[in-house]
Design a protein around this motif. Structure first.
Motif, short mmCIF file in Angstrom:
data_model
loop_
_atom_site.label_atom_id
_atom_site.label_comp_id
_atom_site.label_asym_id
_atom_site.label_seq_id
_atom_site.Cartn_x
_atom_site.Cartn_y
_atom_site.Cartn_z
N VAL A 166 -34.93 -4.14 -45.22
CA VAL A 166 -35.45 -3.66 -46.51
C VAL A 166 -36.45 -4.71 -47.03
CG1 VAL A 166 -34.85 -3.11 -48.90
CG2 VAL A 166 -33.33 -2.42 -47.02
N VAL A 167 -37.70 -4.30 -47.22
CA VAL A 167 -38.71 -5.22 -47.78
C VAL A 167 -38.69 -5.01 -49.29
CG1 VAL A 167 -41.14 -5.88 -47.76
CG2 VAL A 167 -40.07 -4.97 -45.68
N GLU A 168 -38.29 -6.06 -50.01
CA GLU A 168 -38.12 -5.92 -51.46
C GLU A 168 -39.49 -5.84 -52.15
OE1 GLU A 168 -35.19 -5.44 -52.54
OE2 GLU A 168 -33.90 -6.28 -50.96
N LYS A 169 -39.52 -5.15 -53.30
CA LYS A 169 -40.78 -4.96 -54.02
C LYS A 169 -41.38 -6.32 -54.42
CE LYS A 169 -42.89 -2.58 -57.92
NZ LYS A 169 -43.55 -3.79 -58.33
N ASN A 170 -40.50 -7.23 -54.86
CA ASN A 170 -41.06 -8.52 -55.30
C ASN A 170 -41.71 -9.28 -54.14
OD1 ASN A 170 -38.65 -9.14 -54.16
ND2 ASN A 170 -38.07 -10.70 -55.67
N THR A 171 -41.23 -9.06 -52.90
CA THR A 171 -41.86 -9.73 -51.75
C THR A 171 -43.26 -9.14 -51.55
OG1 THR A 171 -39.67 -9.83 -50.78
CG2 THR A 171 -41.48 -10.42 -49.33
N VAL A 172 -43.36 -7.80 -51.68
CA VAL A 172 -44.68 -7.16 -51.53
C VAL A 172 -45.62 -7.68 -52.62
CG1 VAL A 172 -45.91 -4.95 -51.41
CG2 VAL A 172 -43.57 -5.09 -50.57
N ASP A 173 -45.08 -7.78 -53.85
CA ASP A 173 -45.91 -8.28 -54.96
C ASP A 173 -46.37 -9.71 -54.67
OD1 ASP A 173 -45.48 -5.90 -56.15
OD2 ASP A 173 -43.99 -6.62 -57.61
N LYS A 190 -47.76 -5.56 -44.61
CA LYS A 190 -47.52 -6.14 -43.28
C LYS A 190 -47.02 -7.58 -43.42
CE LYS A 190 -49.91 -4.66 -39.20
NZ LYS A 190 -51.18 -4.56 -38.53
N LEU A 191 -47.71 -8.32 -44.31
CA LEU A 191 -47.33 -9.71 -44.54
C LEU A 191 -45.92 -9.77 -45.16
CD1 LEU A 191 -48.25 -12.67 -44.48
CD2 LEU A 191 -49.16 -12.38 -46.78
N ALA A 192 -45.66 -8.83 -46.08
CA ALA A 192 -44.35 -8.80 -46.75
C ALA A 192 -43.25 -8.54 -45.71
CB ALA A 192 -44.34 -7.72 -47.83
N TRP A 193 -43.53 -7.64 -44.76
CA TRP A 193 -42.53 -7.37 -43.72
C TRP A 193 -42.29 -8.62 -42.88
CZ3 TRP A 193 -41.55 -7.54 -38.56
CH2 TRP A 193 -40.39 -6.88 -38.16
N LYS A 194 -43.41 -9.30 -42.56
CA LYS A 194 -43.29 -10.49 -41.70
C LYS A 194 -42.46 -11.56 -42.42
CE LYS A 194 -45.91 -13.70 -38.96
NZ LYS A 194 -45.14 -14.79 -39.53
N GLN A 195 -42.74 -11.70 -43.74
CA GLN A 195 -41.97 -12.71 -44.50
C GLN A 195 -40.49 -12.34 -44.57
OE1 GLN A 195 -43.45 -13.92 -48.28
NE2 GLN A 195 -45.33 -14.77 -47.42
N THR A 196 -40.23 -11.04 -44.73
CA THR A 196 -38.83 -10.59 -44.79
C THR A 196 -38.14 -10.87 -43.46
OG1 THR A 196 -39.53 -8.84 -46.28
CG2 THR A 196 -37.37 -8.57 -45.26
N ARG A 197 -38.86 -10.60 -42.39
CA ARG A 197 -38.28 -10.82 -41.06
C ARG A 197 -38.05 -12.32 -40.82
NH1 ARG A 197 -40.52 -8.52 -35.40
NH2 ARG A 197 -40.28 -10.35 -34.13
N ASP A 198 -39.05 -13.17 -41.21
CA ASP A 198 -38.88 -14.62 -41.01
C ASP A 198 -37.67 -15.12 -41.79
OD1 ASP A 198 -41.07 -14.56 -39.45
OD2 ASP A 198 -42.44 -15.50 -40.88
N LYS A 199 -37.51 -14.56 -43.00
CA LYS A 199 -36.38 -14.98 -43.84
C LYS A 199 -35.06 -14.57 -43.17
CE LYS A 199 -34.57 -14.43 -48.45
NZ LYS A 199 -34.46 -13.39 -49.45
N ALA A 200 -35.03 -13.35 -42.62
CA ALA A 200 -33.80 -12.87 -41.96
C ALA A 200 -33.48 -13.74 -40.75
CB ALA A 200 -33.97 -11.41 -41.56
N ILE A 201 -34.51 -14.08 -39.98
CA ILE A 201 -34.27 -14.92 -38.79
C ILE A 201 -33.71 -16.28 -39.22
CG2 ILE A 201 -35.43 -16.16 -36.91
CD1 ILE A 201 -37.28 -13.72 -36.59
N LYS A 202 -34.29 -16.82 -40.32
CA LYS A 202 -33.84 -18.13 -40.81
C LYS A 202 -32.38 -18.02 -41.29
CE LYS A 202 -35.52 -21.91 -43.74
NZ LYS A 202 -34.31 -22.16 -44.46
N MET A 203 -32.07 -16.89 -41.98
CA MET A 203 -30.70 -16.72 -42.49
C MET A 203 -29.70 -16.62 -41.35
SD MET A 203 -31.00 -14.19 -45.74
CE MET A 203 -29.25 -14.14 -46.13
#
Ligand code: HEM
Length: 494
Positions: free
Chosen positions: A442-449, A456-469
């Motif tokens: 789930v890509v949160e709205k605040n990440t997109v903002d 695309k960037l928001a998805w990548k950031q969400t994925r990087d965060k998930a990998i880190k978690m």
């Protein structure tokens, strides 16, 4: 390199564990708190950080296999599959440090906590229940449970799943309850069968709660557990007494039909273990009958539930792998309904393909039993070979000799008897879920903002965060898992 393991090579790690367990429980009790810090909250986690250290100790030592000398004995560490397999196949000269596994003796000695001829009797009792019939039950029940879980997520949770691991543990428990006891567990408590007479908690609720607080059970004498005014103690006691009476009742049902069950060609695990308590020259004592059923329930649902949790989450993180697997599922299963997918024809093909490769990779990187201990009971000679390298596609390379020695389920005499059970369950669950649905982060709205609207960037950031978690927040109880919120969405495939 040839290395000789002397008989003084002992269980340094287990003594480390045990001394910490005791220290922590003693220091953890605080009169003002609702419950003491449990041993599971602290030192086990510390020990499981071994998973986080990964290859580091070996890199520092400049070798995949080294001997750590300590005042209390020598300990061989190895990350080399060939060495590990070699070590395991020296069973019974090299065996599990069963003194450590006595920790699991909730009722009495089990397959995991005994050695020699005693272990052979336990092993026979448990393995007799893993026949082809059990695989059929697991194949069908896993499909049913996974499909109803997917619908439950969509109907009751608007398709958003915060902590997948919670659900996959329950999924595995529901499947094992069907395989062992013929119990049909429902996802929706409104649909649940009425509680059997004399019970206040359903088995599928008491069991995970008890397992979560196993440390409390082992550190507080049972006679005090129900009496001390600490909620966690009382809950643990109540869950324990509930589980005991369920297991007693299941045992009694088999004993009431002992002749018919003995004559059955294919017995389930409950039946084979209960019969081992009444048949043969040296029947298992009742405590070991209950103990083996409990241990198999524990070993079978925590491991499978944890592995499925990682698979579902990782597929959301790596849509490229998910899509490749789904293409393969479409090719193999076409438009046939799930009722026509078979263990005989579809399972072997799927297991050999990319779906199987994902399973093996997850079992390799996130193995629920991330490290396995052994103790040399007699001198043995090992031959070192070469290290493995990380390559997710390697499982498709049939010529890779390292793979032939992978030990996700152990090896040698004590190899996991639930290996096929687990493989069937993982395959059936992945097939059912990913044939009809996809998992997405789930890509949160605040990440997109924050990314200025760049999805695309928001998805990548969400994925990087998930990998880190997955790395930072990996927790351990009996097995490893991610229990933090990594929001994932289930989506019906077009
Ligand atoms: C992903 C799933 C699973 C994994 C990765 C796994 C892994 C393992 C490993 C590494 C061992 C220790 C082997 C050794 O010491 O050499 C083991 C033992 C065992 N496992 Fe599993 N297991 C899984 C599923 C299951 C299931 C589904 C069951 C039962 C339904 C089960 C029952 C047992 C038992 C009873 C033992 C003790 C065997 C003995 O000491 O002789 N496991 N498992």
């Amino acid at each position: 390199m040839a290395a000789q393991l002397p008989d003084c090579f002992d269980n340094w790690l287990s003594s480390f564990l045990l001394s910490h367990l005791v220290d922590d429980v003693v220091s953890g009790i605080d009169a003002d708190s609702e419950a003491p810090t449990t041993i599971m909250d602290q030192p086990m986690v510390t020990v499981w950080k071994i998973w986080k250290m990964g290859y580091e100790p070996f890199q520092e030592a400049g070798t995949d296999t080294f001997i750590l000398s300590t005042p209390s004995g020598n300990m061989l560490w190895s990350s080399d599959n060939a060495i590990i397999r070699d070590l395991f196949t020296h069973h019974p000269n090299v065996d599990a440090p069963v003194e450590f596994w006595k920790f699991w003796n909730v009722y009495g000695p089990t397959i995991a906590s005994v050695q020699g001829n005693e272990w052979k009797a336990h092993r026979r009792a448990v393995t007799a229940g893993f026949g082809p019939n059990m695989n059929q039950t697991v194949w069908k029940e896993t499909q049913h449970q996974t499909e109803t879980l997917a619908k439950h997520w969509i109907e009751k949770y608007q398709a958003i799943i915060p902590v997948i691991r919670y659900w996959t543990s329950r999924l595995a428990l529901n499947i094992i309850c069907s395989g062992f006891f013929g119990m049909k567990v429902k996802w929706d408590s409104d649909d649940a069968a009425p509680l059997p007479a004399g019970h206040n908690i359903p088995l599928d609720e008491a069991l995970p709660k008890f397992i979560e607080n196993l440390a409390v059970y082992f550190t507080v004498p049972t006679a005090l557990l129900g009496k001390l005014p600490v909620k966690k103690f009382q809950d643990t006691y109540q869950n324990f007494t509930e589980i005991t009476s369920y297991l007693d009742e299941f045992r009694a049902q088999v004993l009431d039909n002992v002749e018919a069950v003995t004559a059955k060609k294919n017995k389930n695990i409950l039946e084979s273990v209960v019969l081992a308590g009444v048949n043969g020259k040296d029947p298992l004592p009742k405590e070991s009958v209950l103990g083996n059923i409990f241990f198999s329930l524990l070993a079978g649902h925590e491991t499978n539930g944890g592995t499925l949790g990682f698979i579902y989450l990782l597929m959301a993180i790596y849509p490229e792998y998910q899509q490749r697997m789904q293409k393969e599922l479409d090719n193999q299963l076409g438009t046939r309904p799930a009722s026509e997918w078979t263990l005989e024809n579809d399972y072997p093909v799927l297991k050999r393909g990319f779906l199987g490769a994902i399973q093996k990779e997850v079992l390799y990187v996130f193995n629920p039993a991330s490290f396995i201990m052994r103790k040399a009971l007699n001198p043995v000679t090992l031959v070192d070979s070469h290290a493995l390298y990380i390559d997710p596609e390697r499982w498709l390379d049939e010529n890779d000799q390292d793979l032939a020695t992978a030990t996700s389920f152990g090896a040698g005499g004590r190899v996991c008897p639930g290996k096929e059970f687990a493989n069937v369950e993982l395959t059936a669950s992945m097939t059912t879920l990913f044939k009809s649905y996809s998992m997405e982060l789930v890509v949160e709205k605040n990440t997109v903002d924050e990314c200025g609207g760049d999805e695309k960037l928001a998805w990548k950031q969400t994925r990087d965060k998930a990998i880190k978690m997955i790395y930072d927040d990996l927790e351990a109880n009996i097995t490893i898992g991610i229990h933090k919120d990594i929001r994932t969405r289930i989506v019906k495939r077009a």
